[in-house]
Design a protein around this motif. Structure first.
Motif, PDB file in Angstrom:
ATOM      1  N   LEU A  57     -31.586   4.155  11.534  1.00 32.02           N
ATOM      2  CA  LEU A  57     -31.358   5.566  11.233  1.00 32.02           C
ATOM      3  C   LEU A  57     -31.591   5.862   9.758  1.00 32.02           C
ATOM      4  O   LEU A  57     -32.249   6.850   9.397  1.00 32.02           O
ATOM      5  CB  LEU A  57     -29.938   5.962  11.642  1.00 32.02           C
ATOM      6  N   SER A 244     -29.233  15.091  13.837  1.00 30.48           N
ATOM      7  CA  SER A 244     -28.372  15.062  15.025  1.00 30.48           C
ATOM      8  C   SER A 244     -27.951  13.634  15.353  1.00 30.48           C
ATOM      9  O   SER A 244     -26.782  13.383  15.692  1.00 30.48           O
ATOM     10  CB  SER A 244     -29.109  15.673  16.214  1.00 30.48           C
ATOM     11  N   ALA A 245     -28.880  12.686  15.255  1.00 27.33           N
ATOM     12  CA  ALA A 245     -28.542  11.288  15.529  1.00 27.33           C
ATOM     13  C   ALA A 245     -27.556  10.747  14.505  1.00 27.33           C
ATOM     14  O   ALA A 245     -26.614  10.016  14.850  1.00 27.33           O
ATOM     15  CB  ALA A 245     -29.818  10.441  15.541  1.00 27.33           C
TER      16      ALA A 245
END
Length: 447
Positions: A57, A244-245
Motif C-alpha cells: 500500500l 480507500s484501501a
C-alpha cells in the motif's frame, strides 16, 4: 541485553574509523545500539505476513505520487496547445514537487508524534484533493491552469511522506535481515511512478500538429485536451482507490515489534535535530547524497532540453529517462537485498556505485564534446552513458537511507531521511530554476 534479537554480524561496526571523535554507538548497527539501551528488553522479535500488504500500500502510494508529479513533463508540448501553458508554467508544474518539501519538517514531526497511519492518511488525502482539483471541468483556461497548479502543489505536499517514511516503515514492520530490501522497495516505487509517466503520457496524449490548418488545429486541440483529461481522471481514480484501501486497512504498527530497534525509545524531536546538526559524519554523508542526487533529479527533469543541442528528440530523451530510472530501481532493490545478506557493506556498495556514476558521467560529457574529444556521438553511446548514470545514482538511494539511519541511531528514521531529502530537493529546485531561466532567456534572445 537484547543479544537474543541480534546476530554477531549485526553488532559489528558499520563504518571504519572517522576523521574525528564520535560516540561509539554511531558505528554500530541499529540492533546493536538498541540492545545496549537500558529500555531494551530481551526476547525474540516477531514478523507478520501483513507487513507485505502494508509495504504494498505504501509503495503504490509512492508510485502514484511520482506518476502525478511527472504528468506534465513528458506531454509539455501537448499541454501548451491544450491549456495555453507558458514555459514558466511548465517549469512551475515540475517545481511544485521540490516546493512541496518546504513544510517537510511538519510532516516529520507528525510522523514522529502521531505515527505512520495518521501521516499516510493525511498524505493520501492531499493527493486525492490535488488530483481532484485538476479534474474540475472549467471552461475558463486561466482558472483551469490555476486549479492544475493547485493540484500539483497538493500532490507535492505528499512528497515528504512517500520519500522519507520508507526507513521508518521498514524498521517498524520488518526484521533486521529484510529492512534494506523493504526500504528499497518503498523508496524506489516513487521513482518508478515518475518513470512510467514517460510512457503513459505520450502513449495516451497525441503530440500537437503545428502544420494543420486553423480548423483542423482547433479539432486537434480539443482532441488533445480530451486525452489529457482522460489521463487526469485515470490518475484521480487510482489515487481515490489507494486512499480507500489505506483508510480501510493501514495499521500504525504490528502487535509485537520485529526487532530491538523497533521497540527501543527514540530521541525527541528537538534532541534529534541537535544530534543531526552536531554530527559531522552525518552532514558529510548527507551532502554526498543531496548534491549528486538532487542535481541529477533536476537534470533528468529537463533532459530533453539538455540533449536538444546534440539533436536528440524528445521521444528519445523520454526513453533515456525511463530506462535510467527503471534500471536504477531494479539495481537498487538488488543491492539492498545483497546488503541484507551481507552486513556492514553499505559504504563499499556506495563507493562502487559512485565510481560507476563518475565513469558514466565522464563518458557522457566527453561524448557530447565530440568537437573537442573526437569521440563518436551516436544514439547508442548517449543511451548507454545516460542510462548507466541513472542506474548507478538511483540505485544508491535505498543504500544511503540505510546508512543514514544506522549512523545517527536512535534519531527517528523519518526525521533523519526528512533532512537529507529536503537538502536534495533544495538542490534540485535551484538547478531547475536556473536551467529554466537560462532556457527562457535564450529563447527570448533568439526571438
Amino acid at each position: 541485553m537484547g543479544s537474543g534479537w541480534s546476530s554477531e554480524e549485526e553488532r559489528q561496526p558499520l563504518l571504519g574509523p572517522a576523521l574525528g571523535p564520535a560516540p561509539a554507538a554511531a558505528w554500530r548497527s541499529r540492533e546493536a545500539a538498541a540492545a545496549a539501551l537500558p529500555a531494551a528488553a530481551p526476547g525474540p522479535g516477531r514478523v507478520y505476513g501483513r507487513r507485505w500488504l502494508v509495504l504494498l500500500l505504501f509503495s503504490l502510494l509512492g508510485f502514484a505520487q511520482g506518476l502525478v508529479w511527472n504528468t506534465w513533463g513528458p506531454i509539455q508540448n501537448s499541454a501548451r496547445q491544450a491549456y495555453g501553458f507558458s514555459s514558466w508554467d511548465i517549469a512551475l508544474l515540475v517545481l511544485w514537487g521540490p516546493i512541496g518539501f518546504l513544510p517537510c519538517f511538519a510532516f516529520m514531526w507528525l510522523l514522529d508524534k502521531r505515527g505512520l497511519r495518521i501521516t499516510v492518511l493525511l498524505t493520501s488525502f492531499l493527493m486525492v484533493l490535488g488530483t481532484g482539483l485538476r479534474c474540475i471541468p472549467i471552461a475558463d483556461l486561466m482558472l483551469k491552469r490555476r486549479l492544475i497548479h493547485g493540484g500539483q502543489l497538493l500532490n507535492g505536499l505528499a512528497g515528504p511522506t512517500v520519500m522519507n517514511a520508507a526507513p521508518f516503515l521498514s524498521t517498524t514492520w520488518f526484521s533486521a535481515d529484510e529492512r534494506a530490501t523493504a526500504t528499497a522497495i518503498a523508496s524506489m516505487l516513487s521513482y518508478l511512478g515518475g518513470a512510467c509517466a514517460f510512457l503513459v503520457g505520450p502513449l495516451v496524449v497525441p503530440a500537437p500538429n503545428g502544420t494543420s490548418p486553423l480548423f483542423a488545429s482547433e479539432n486537434s486541440r480539443a482532441h488533445i485536451k480530451d486525452r489529457i483529461e482522460t489521463v487526469l481522471y485515470a490518475e484521480f481514480g487510482v489515487v481515490c482507490l489507494l486512499f480507500s484501501a489505506t483508510l480501510a486497512y493501514f495499521p500504525p504498527r504490528p502487535p509485537l515489534p520485529p526487532s530491538v530497534a523497533a521497540a527501543s525509545q527514540r530521541l525527541s524531536y528537538r534532541r534529534s535535530f541537535c544530534r543531526l546538526l552536531s554530527n559531522l559524519r552525518f552532514l558529510m554523508i548527507a551532502l554526498a547524497y543531496a548534491i549528486p542526487l538532487g542535481v541529477f533529479a533536476g537534470w533528468s527533469g529537463v533532459l530533453d532540453l539538455i540533449l536538444t543541442p546534440v539533436h536528440v528528440s524528445q521521444v528519445d530523451a523520454g526513453w533515456i529517462g525511463f530506462w535510467s530510472i527503471v534500471g536504477g530501481c531494479v539495481v537498487g532493490i538488488a543491492m539492498a537485498r545483497f546488503a541484507d545478506f551481507i552486513r556492514g557493506m553499505l559504504k563499499l556498495i556506495l563507493l562502487l556505485l559512485f565510481s560507476g556514476a563518475t565513469i558514466s558521467s565522464t563518458w557522457f560529457t566527453l561524448t557530447c564534446l565530440n568537437s573537442i574529444t573526437h569521440l563518436p556521438l551516436t544514439t547508442v553511446t548517449l543511451y548507454a552513458s545516460c542510462i548507466l548514470l541513472g542506474v548507478f545514482l538511483n540505485s544508491s538511494i535505498p543504500i544511503f537511507f540505510e546508512l543514514f539511519v544506522e549512523t545517527v541511531y536512535p534519531v527517528p528514521e523519518g526525521i533523519t531521511c526528512g533532512v537529507v531529502t529536503f537538502l536534495s530537493n533544495m538542490f534540485m529546485g535551484v538547478l531547475l530554476f536556473f536551467l529554466t531561466f537560462y532556457h527562457t532567456a535564450q529563447s527570448s534572445y533568439a526571438v
